[in-house]
Design a protein around this motif. Structure first.
Motif, PDB file in Angstrom:
ATOM      1  N   ALA A  57       0.831  -1.209   0.000  1.00 31.56           N
ATOM      2  CA  ALA A  57       0.000   0.000   0.000  1.00 31.56           C
ATOM      3  C   ALA A  57       0.865   1.259   0.000  1.00 31.56           C
ATOM      4  CB  ALA A  57      -0.914  -0.001   1.219  1.00 31.56           C
ATOM      5  N   ASN A  58       0.222   2.362  -0.369  1.00 33.29           N
ATOM      6  CA  ASN A  58       0.817   3.700  -0.314  1.00 33.29           C
ATOM      7  C   ASN A  58       2.077   3.818  -1.164  1.00 33.29           C
ATOM      8  OD1 ASN A  58      -1.173   4.506   1.599  1.00 33.29           O
ATOM      9  ND2 ASN A  58       0.038   3.506   3.223  1.00 33.29           N
ATOM     10  N   GLN A  59       2.052   3.162  -2.316  1.00 27.60           N
ATOM     11  CA  GLN A  59       3.135   3.292  -3.288  1.00 27.60           C
ATOM     12  C   GLN A  59       2.529   3.599  -4.651  1.00 27.60           C
ATOM     13  OE1 GLN A  59       6.068   0.191  -3.461  1.00 27.60           O
ATOM     14  NE2 GLN A  59       6.165  -0.081  -1.233  1.00 27.60           N
ATOM     15  N   ASP A  60       3.236   4.443  -5.398  1.00 32.08           N
ATOM     16  CA  ASP A  60       2.793   4.761  -6.761  1.00 32.08           C
ATOM     17  C   ASP A  60       3.547   3.881  -7.747  1.00 32.08           C
ATOM     18  OD1 ASP A  60       0.988   6.773  -6.033  1.00 32.08           O
ATOM     19  OD2 ASP A  60       2.598   8.271  -5.900  1.00 32.08           O
ATOM     20  N   PHE A  61       2.772   3.195  -8.589  1.00 27.36           N
ATOM     21  CA  PHE A  61       3.360   2.294  -9.581  1.00 27.36           C
ATOM     22  C   PHE A  61       3.096   2.845 -10.983  1.00 27.36           C
ATOM     23  CE2 PHE A  61       2.265  -0.295  -5.904  1.00 27.36           C
ATOM     24  CZ  PHE A  61       3.430  -0.995  -5.680  1.00 27.36           C
ATOM     25  N   SER A  62       4.104   2.739 -11.827  1.00 25.78           N
ATOM     26  CA  SER A  62       3.953   3.156 -13.223  1.00 25.78           C
ATOM     27  C   SER A  62       4.522   2.056 -14.114  1.00 25.78           C
ATOM     28  CB  SER A  62       4.682   4.480 -13.480  1.00 25.78           C
ATOM     29  OG  SER A  62       4.577   4.853 -14.840  1.00 25.78           O
ATOM     30  N   ARG A  63       3.637   1.180 -14.556  1.00 27.60           N
ATOM     31  CA  ARG A  63       4.015   0.034 -15.393  1.00 27.60           C
ATOM     32  C   ARG A  63       5.135  -0.786 -14.734  1.00 27.60           C
ATOM     33  NH1 ARG A  63       2.136  -0.601 -20.362  1.00 27.60           N
ATOM     34  NH2 ARG A  63       4.009  -1.767 -20.979  1.00 27.60           N
ATOM     35  N   ASN A  64       5.055  -0.920 -13.415  1.00 26.93           N
ATOM     36  CA  ASN A  64       5.993  -1.814 -12.734  1.00 26.93           C
ATOM     37  C   ASN A  64       5.733  -3.238 -13.183  1.00 26.93           C
ATOM     38  OD1 ASN A  64       6.132   0.663 -11.213  1.00 26.93           O
ATOM     39  ND2 ASN A  64       7.213  -0.510  -9.624  1.00 26.93           N
ATOM     40  N   SER A  65       6.796  -3.993 -13.347  1.00 29.08           N
ATOM     41  CA  SER A  65       6.681  -5.336 -13.898  1.00 29.08           C
ATOM     42  C   SER A  65       7.161  -6.375 -12.895  1.00 29.08           C
ATOM     43  CB  SER A  65       7.495  -5.443 -15.192  1.00 29.08           C
ATOM     44  OG  SER A  65       7.449  -6.746 -15.710  1.00 29.08           O
ATOM     45  N   THR A  66       6.326  -7.380 -12.658  1.00 25.48           N
ATOM     46  CA  THR A  66       6.683  -8.514 -11.807  1.00 25.48           C
ATOM     47  C   THR A  66       6.730  -9.770 -12.671  1.00 25.48           C
ATOM     48  OG1 THR A  66       5.613  -7.533  -9.867  1.00 25.48           O
ATOM     49  CG2 THR A  66       5.997  -9.916  -9.831  1.00 25.48           C
ATOM     50  N   PRO A  67       7.893 -10.446 -12.751  1.00 31.25           N
ATOM     51  CA  PRO A  67       8.003 -11.619 -13.626  1.00 31.25           C
ATOM     52  C   PRO A  67       7.296 -12.844 -13.049  1.00 31.25           C
ATOM     53  CG  PRO A  67      10.054 -11.285 -12.432  1.00 31.25           C
ATOM     54  CD  PRO A  67       9.161 -10.119 -12.081  1.00 31.25           C
ATOM     55  N   LEU A  68       6.699 -13.609 -13.934  1.00 30.65           N
ATOM     56  CA  LEU A  68       6.034 -14.865 -13.571  1.00 30.65           C
ATOM     57  C   LEU A  68       6.436 -15.931 -14.574  1.00 30.65           C
ATOM     58  CD1 LEU A  68       2.433 -13.460 -13.017  1.00 30.65           C
ATOM     59  CD2 LEU A  68       4.073 -14.036 -11.214  1.00 30.65           C
ATOM     60  N   GLU A  69       6.261 -17.172 -14.180  1.00 30.95           N
ATOM     61  CA  GLU A  69       6.542 -18.291 -15.082  1.00 30.95           C
ATOM     62  C   GLU A  69       5.366 -19.255 -15.059  1.00 30.95           C
ATOM     63  OE1 GLU A  69       9.486 -21.601 -14.292  1.00 30.95           O
ATOM     64  OE2 GLU A  69      10.555 -20.519 -15.876  1.00 30.95           O
ATOM     65  N   VAL A  70       4.899 -19.625 -16.243  1.00 27.76           N
ATOM     66  CA  VAL A  70       3.766 -20.550 -16.369  1.00 27.76           C
ATOM     67  C   VAL A  70       4.231 -21.772 -17.140  1.00 27.76           C
ATOM     68  CG1 VAL A  70       1.422 -20.857 -17.239  1.00 27.76           C
ATOM     69  CG2 VAL A  70       2.129 -18.640 -16.351  1.00 27.76           C
ATOM     70  N   ILE A  71       3.895 -22.943 -16.635  1.00 32.21           N
ATOM     71  CA  ILE A  71       4.265 -24.208 -17.273  1.00 32.21           C
ATOM     72  C   ILE A  71       2.996 -24.970 -17.635  1.00 32.21           C
ATOM     73  CG2 ILE A  71       5.493 -26.390 -17.012  1.00 32.21           C
ATOM     74  CD1 ILE A  71       7.268 -25.059 -14.949  1.00 32.21           C
ATOM     75  N   GLY A  72       2.919 -25.430 -18.880  1.00 29.45           N
ATOM     76  CA  GLY A  72       1.803 -26.269 -19.319  1.00 29.45           C
ATOM     77  C   GLY A  72       2.144 -27.729 -19.138  1.00 29.45           C
ATOM     78  N   LEU A  73       1.312 -28.448 -18.396  1.00 31.20           N
ATOM     79  CA  LEU A  73       1.592 -29.844 -18.066  1.00 31.20           C
ATOM     80  C   LEU A  73       0.842 -30.838 -18.932  1.00 31.20           C
ATOM     81  CD1 LEU A  73       1.570 -29.532 -14.163  1.00 31.20           C
ATOM     82  CD2 LEU A  73       3.506 -29.317 -15.749  1.00 31.20           C
ATOM     83  N   ARG A  74      -0.073 -30.330 -19.774  1.00 35.08           N
ATOM     84  CA  ARG A  74      -0.788 -31.208 -20.707  1.00 35.08           C
ATOM     85  C   ARG A  74      -1.415 -30.347 -21.796  1.00 35.08           C
ATOM     86  NH1 ARG A  74      -6.552 -33.303 -20.253  1.00 35.08           N
ATOM     87  NH2 ARG A  74      -6.350 -32.455 -22.337  1.00 35.08           N
ATOM     88  N   PRO A  75      -1.729 -30.934 -22.971  1.00 33.80           N
ATOM     89  CA  PRO A  75      -2.349 -30.143 -24.039  1.00 33.80           C
ATOM     90  C   PRO A  75      -3.726 -29.630 -23.620  1.00 33.80           C
ATOM     91  CG  PRO A  75      -1.474 -32.211 -24.896  1.00 33.80           C
ATOM     92  CD  PRO A  75      -1.435 -32.311 -23.407  1.00 33.80           C
ATOM     93  N   GLY A  76      -4.075 -28.472 -24.099  1.00 36.68           N
ATOM     94  CA  GLY A  76      -5.383 -27.909 -23.801  1.00 36.68           C
ATOM     95  C   GLY A  76      -5.369 -26.389 -23.897  1.00 36.68           C
TER      96      GLY A  76
END
Length: 397
Positions: A85-104
């Motif tokens: 809270a109480n912070q100004d963000f301007s297009r701040n970026s947080t990295p994530l990783e997604v793994i697909g474990l089966r087709p779909g």
């Protein structure tokens, strides 16, 4: 000219609607979250990097916890992200990783705590996990192949008309109904693809939806409109044997144009949104596809001939249709998503309907009304006789 007048009506409705339209109000939330990119395609077992983009500020700590549709098949890391809270963000970026474990096909969407503190309308990722990467490129190649087939299909008729300097045997009804559908389809695709106002409304109604229009659709629709329009010009420039648009076709065209005008009026009155008007145009395209083939099939039957009708355009059309179905099957298998075929019966049914009529035209040309060999022999005998008679007469002179 009719196609130009029709385009003028559509443009007039668009600019008039924009004069009276009001932009939708945006969310009052001060913190806005979204993913980049929002659409990802990977093979199962592989990972893709995403960015959680943060704009604005919040007066309370916000927890972003990922809730996966089919969570046993998709893994997100880290699973929880806190925004202080109480912070100004301007297009701040947080990295994530997604793994697909089966087709779909999966929707990656987080749960926000506390609720109603974040503008999360675009806070999701459409993830497609493929069984095989080569099949992705094969599908893409097939997509371009059927686009080329469909676009090329207009030129055999144009060339045939030019060489014969005649359009006798070509149905005026087919062309004039077809131009209505193509122009409507071009307008629909253009605004769905380029217009942010329309796209915003579409996503408001379908939060997890994917824009159904891609660049190929826009290019094909404009090309089809221009090619069909030029064919209509040929109909009035070359010998046409007194052919004209039938009263039945005029009635159908009048009904379609009136429907467009009434729908446009409803937009100006605020009864429906501009997107609803574009949907009406897509239904116009659907209607023209269902009725446009009958006049040409009937004129072939009535003349007991397909002379003047370029069969190559139907061969290219059926090839494009079959490639389209093949692409649907490959994608369904590669992404384990057979619902993509069964879930859109209108699109699939229209494709099958067009292929069936292509088979009707092919049967008329190569089976029912093809010129018998005996007639070809008799014709040759008559030509030879005429030649000998002319030669004898010249000898006597």
């Amino acid at each position: 000219m009719f196609p130009m007048a029709f385009c003028t009506i559509l443009l007039g409705l668009f600019f008039a609607e924009r004069t009276f339209a009001f932009d939708r109000s945006l969310s009052t939330a001060h913190l806005k979250l979204r993913f980049d990119p929002q659409d990802c395609t990977i093979t199962f077992g592989e990972s893709v990097s995403l960015s959680l983009l943060i704009d604005g500020s919040t007066i309370t700590n916000v927890c972003v916890q990922f809730n996966i549709d089919g969570k046993e098949f998709v893994q997100v890391s880290p699973n929880v992200t806190w925004i202080n809270a109480n912070q100004d963000f301007s297009r701040n970026s947080t990295p994530l990783e997604v793994i697909g474990l089966r087709p779909g096909r999966f929707i990656v969407k987080p749960t926000i705590t506390p609720e109603n503190t974040v503008d999360e309308r675009r806070l999701f990722v459409r993830l497609k996990v493929a069984l095989s990467e080569p099949l992705i490129y094969i599908s893409l190649l097939i997509g371009w192949t059927y686009t080329v087939c469909w676009c090329s299909g207009y030129y055999p008729q144009l060339l045939l008309n030019y060489r014969r300097k005649s359009v006798v045997g070509l149905s005026f009804d087919f062309l004039h109904i077809n131009i209505i559908g193509h122009i409507s389809y071009a307008v629909f695709n253009s605004y769905m693809y380029w217009d942010s106002y329309t796209e915003e409304e579409y996503f408001n109604r379908h939060p997890f939806g994917l824009n159904p229009v891609i660049g190929n659709d826009v290019g094909f629709a404009f090309h089809a409109s221009i090619a069909t329009g030029y064919t209509i010009v040929q109909c009035y420039w070359y010998e046409n044997g007194g052919n004209s648009v039938s009263s039945t076709a005029r009635g159908i065209i009048a009904f379609l144009v009136i429907t467009i005008i009434v729908s446009g009026g409803a937009v100006l009155m605020g009864s429906i949104h501009w997107l609803d008007f574009l949907y009406v145009l897509s239904y116009i395209k659907l209607i023209t596809t269902l009725v446009k083939y009958f006049p040409q099939a009937y004129i072939n039957y009535k003349r007991q001939s397909t002379e003047g009708f370029a069969i190559m355009n139907r061969l290219l059309d059926i090839a494009g249709g079959l490639f389209g179905i093949l692409q649907m099957v490959i994608n369904a298998w590669n992404f384990d998503d057979w619902q993509s075929i069964l879930g859109d019966p209108v699109k699939f049914g229209l494709g099958v309907f067009s292929i069936l009529f292509d088979l009707v035209f092919i049967t008329q040309h190569y089976v029912l009304y093809r010129k018998p060999k005996k007639m070809q022999t008799h014709s040759k005998v008559r030509r030879d006789t005429a030649y000998h008679v002319t030669t004898n007469q010249c000898g006597e002179i």
